[in-house]
Design an enzyme around this catalytic site. Sequence first.
Site, PDB file in Angstrom:
ATOM      1  N   LYS A   1       0.991   4.468  -2.821  1.00 37.48           N
ATOM      2  CA  LYS A   1       0.649   5.856  -2.506  1.00 37.48           C
ATOM      3  C   LYS A   1       1.862   6.782  -2.619  1.00 37.48           C
ATOM      4  CE  LYS A   1      -3.796   5.880  -1.594  1.00 37.48           C
ATOM      5  NZ  LYS A   1      -4.750   6.739  -2.312  1.00 37.48           N
TER       6      LYS A   1
ATOM      7  N   TYR B   1       0.819  -1.214   0.000  1.00 36.11           N
ATOM      8  CA  TYR B   1       0.000   0.000   0.000  1.00 36.11           C
ATOM      9  C   TYR B   1       0.853   1.265   0.000  1.00 36.11           C
ATOM     10  CZ  TYR B   1      -3.284   3.574   1.575  1.00 36.11           C
ATOM     11  OH  TYR B   1      -4.033   4.721   1.679  1.00 36.11           O
TER      12      TYR B   1
END
Length: 245
Positions: free
Chosen positions: A167, A163
């Site tokens: 990002k 993740y």
Amino acid sequence: MRTALITGANKGIGFETAKQLLENGYFVFIGSRNIDNGESAVQQLKDKGFENAKAIRLDVADISSIENARQEVGEQTDVLDVLINNAGINGGMPQAALEAPVEAFQSVIDTNLYGVIRVTQAFMDLLRNSKEPRIVNVSSSGCSLTLHSDPDWIYYSHKAAVYTASKAAMNMYTINLAYELRDTPFKVNAVCPGFVATDFNNHRGTGTVEEGGQRIAKYAMITKDGPTGKFISEEYNPETGETPW
């Protein structure tokens, strides 16, 4: 009336951001991968007295879905004032750098990075028709390279290789996008809603969706004197919001 499109707006922070923009007089397109969920979200908003919302089927990982959404929005308006790239996935847990399969990285990056790129490029013509266009890429202080390298940071041990990589890459795209649009009325920022309790994190967050939505909506509505090309987390930096990359 100003117009806004929010991806992944049928629940959580996206839904709350839509509500806050509606309260400020915007017409909001509720982007939802599942149109039934989008229609349900619009009905919830109407039940609260907000009429200026429309559900749009929009799957950020499906280019044909994005093209269809662009056509549908274009049939409603020639101008898009705000694009909020909110849709995202976390990839599940655990996410150890040595054990997470490449396929997990590919899937999450396809949504969290490529999805942002696909949607932004598809709607750029409508955004350029706005006098004060705004793009907010929903990010997380948890993808800050600086903070994750600091053993004294409160979330230093909360590593999620898949993740955070997606990002952090999205943040870099935000920097480049803001640079390319630097001599235009655009304001482009990566904004963290905070560690908010939603389905996204199994409601483990410490903040509320109201707080998160307010933070995103704030930067969707900033004036011409507002920042651009910044990474904002008011949870991390309550004074200015500016956060290290």
